[in-house]
Design an enzyme around this catalytic site. Structure first.
Site, PDB file in Angstrom:
ATOM      1  N   HIS A 239       0.815  -1.221   0.000  1.00 46.31           N
ATOM      2  CA  HIS A 239       0.000   0.000   0.000  1.00 46.31           C
ATOM      3  C   HIS A 239       0.843   1.264   0.000  1.00 46.31           C
ATOM      4  O   HIS A 239       0.655   2.167  -0.803  1.00 46.31           O
ATOM      5  CB  HIS A 239      -0.892   0.035   1.252  1.00 46.31           C
ATOM      6  CG  HIS A 239      -1.801  -1.134   1.362  1.00 46.31           C
ATOM      7  ND1 HIS A 239      -2.919  -1.248   0.596  1.00 46.31           N
ATOM      8  CD2 HIS A 239      -1.747  -2.243   2.141  1.00 46.31           C
ATOM      9  CE1 HIS A 239      -3.539  -2.368   0.892  1.00 46.31           C
ATOM     10  NE2 HIS A 239      -2.844  -2.999   1.826  1.00 46.31           N
TER      11      HIS A 239
HETATM   12  C1  BDR Z   1      -2.166   0.731   5.617  1.00 46.18           C
HETATM   13  O1  BDR Z   1      -2.251   0.255   6.953  1.00 46.18           O
HETATM   14  C2  BDR Z   1      -1.024  -0.294   7.352  1.00 46.18           C
HETATM   15  O2  BDR Z   1      -1.210  -1.572   7.846  1.00 46.18           O
HETATM   16  C3  BDR Z   1      -0.099  -0.266   6.165  1.00 46.18           C
HETATM   17  O3  BDR Z   1       1.216   0.078   6.563  1.00 46.18           O
HETATM   18  C4  BDR Z   1      -0.696   0.795   5.272  1.00 46.18           C
HETATM   19  O4  BDR Z   1      -0.211   2.079   5.585  1.00 46.18           O
HETATM   20  C5  BDR Z   1      -2.996  -0.145   4.721  1.00 46.18           C
HETATM   21  O5  BDR Z   1      -4.304  -0.177   5.159  1.00 46.18           O
END
Ligand code: BDR
Ligand code: CA
Length: 306
Positions: A239
């Site tokens: 992400h």
């Molecule tokens: C986001 O939440 C975290 O777990 C990851 O680092 C990312 O920023 C994805 O939903």
């Protein structure tokens, strides 16, 4: 071309670490002026430790690190993503190392203020964790908005399910009040929603060719060899790397004007659900890749090279 200057606000975390490596690898194009850390994926004692190690071992230039929030604005207990990132944020097999580098003695929101205030040019904030540090900055120093070029944020599920509840994405759920305040602050806000990475999964096989014998290769192997994301069947969703890719190479994406709305009501199952109302006069922006394959190639080649 002049380098883009930015502040990275994050909660490292597997994909945060990957995003930072990608930014550091592109030091000819972007310069990270400050790292501000929050709890988020893991407790801040771990995310701070990881940020200091990243700055010490992998950043090709000097960068300061400041610690910020470990709980949401309303003071309630933080949610935790240790099941995905490991208790320490670097997976479950690696022992944490103690960095030599020390964090600044001021908190993240004050470090953000000082850096922005002293900067001759507007800076971009790349926010890939909960938005608590940025919200605290804007609460305490609303006048600093004029020094922020844009906030590029990984958060929200717009076109599909959330990853923590069917409605909510993790960063926005962690502190929905903070997300709302920042989205509505009037600062140019560019959202990289969760479905981008879900549609651009990277498989273990694709990652394994980067498990070299140097320090970076060993770290990647330990982080990703056993990593699993409950939302991805055959790989891992990077992400935060998607948001970092936008900062480094915006031409990979379309960027549409909209108004972003977030539901803030802890009593409702829809808490932290996010909507994007497309509107040419909108105050926010949402990005999507023009081609998921090209985005994936960019992330692989720019993050995991030696
Ligand atoms: C986001 O939440 C975290 O777990 C990851 O680092 C990312 O920023 C994805 O939903
Ligand atoms: Ca993150």
């Amino acid at each position: 071309m002049a380098k883009k200057k930015l502040i990275l606000d994050f909660d490292p975390g597997l994909d945060d670490i990957s995003a930072s490596l990608m930014l550091f690898n592109n030091c000819d194009k972007v310069s990270v002026e400050l790292l501000t850390v929050s709890g988020g994926n893991v407790d801040i004692k771990y995310s701070l430790n990881n940020a200091l190690l990243l700055a010490e071992k992998f950043c090709p230039y000097q960068v300061e690190v400041a610690a910020g929030a470990n709980s949401p604005l309303d003071g309630t207990e933080r949610i935790n993503a240790g099941d995905v990132h490991g208790e320490t944020g670097i997976g479950s097999t690696l022992k944490i190392k103690k960095p030599k580098k020390k964090a600044l003695t001021i908190a993240a929101d004050e470090a953000l203020f000082e850096k922005l205030n002293l900067s001759k040019q507007k800076l971009c904030i790349l926010a890939i964790g909960p938005l608590t540090n940025v919200a605290l900055l804007l609460r305490k120093h609303p006048e600093i908005r004029k020094k922020i070029g844009a906030i590029v944020c990984m958060g929200g599920a717009i076109d599909g399910e959330g990853n923590y509840t069917p409605y909510a994405e993790y960063n926005f759920l962690w502190d929905a009040d903070a997300a709302k305040e920042v989205i509505e602050s009037g600062v140019k806000f560019i959202l990289c929603p969760i479905e981008i990475a879900h549609r651009t999964p990277i498989t273990k096989r694709e990652l394994s060719r980067f498990y070299t014998s140097d320090e970076r290769g060993k770290l990647l192997k330990a982080m990703f060899e056993n990593a699993s994301d409950p939302n991805i069947r055959f790989g891992f969703a990077f992400h935060d790397s998607c948001a970092a890719a936008f900062v480094i190479k915006p031409s990979l994406f379309t960027c549409q004007k909209c108004n972003i709305e977030i539901v803030v009501n802890k009593k409702k199952k829809e808490h932290a659900q996010t909507f994007c109302h497309y509107n040419k006069k909108g105050k926010n922006y949402v990005i999507y890749p023009k081609n998921n394959g090209k985005l994936k190639k960019f992330i692989l080649e720019n993050t995991f090279k030696g």
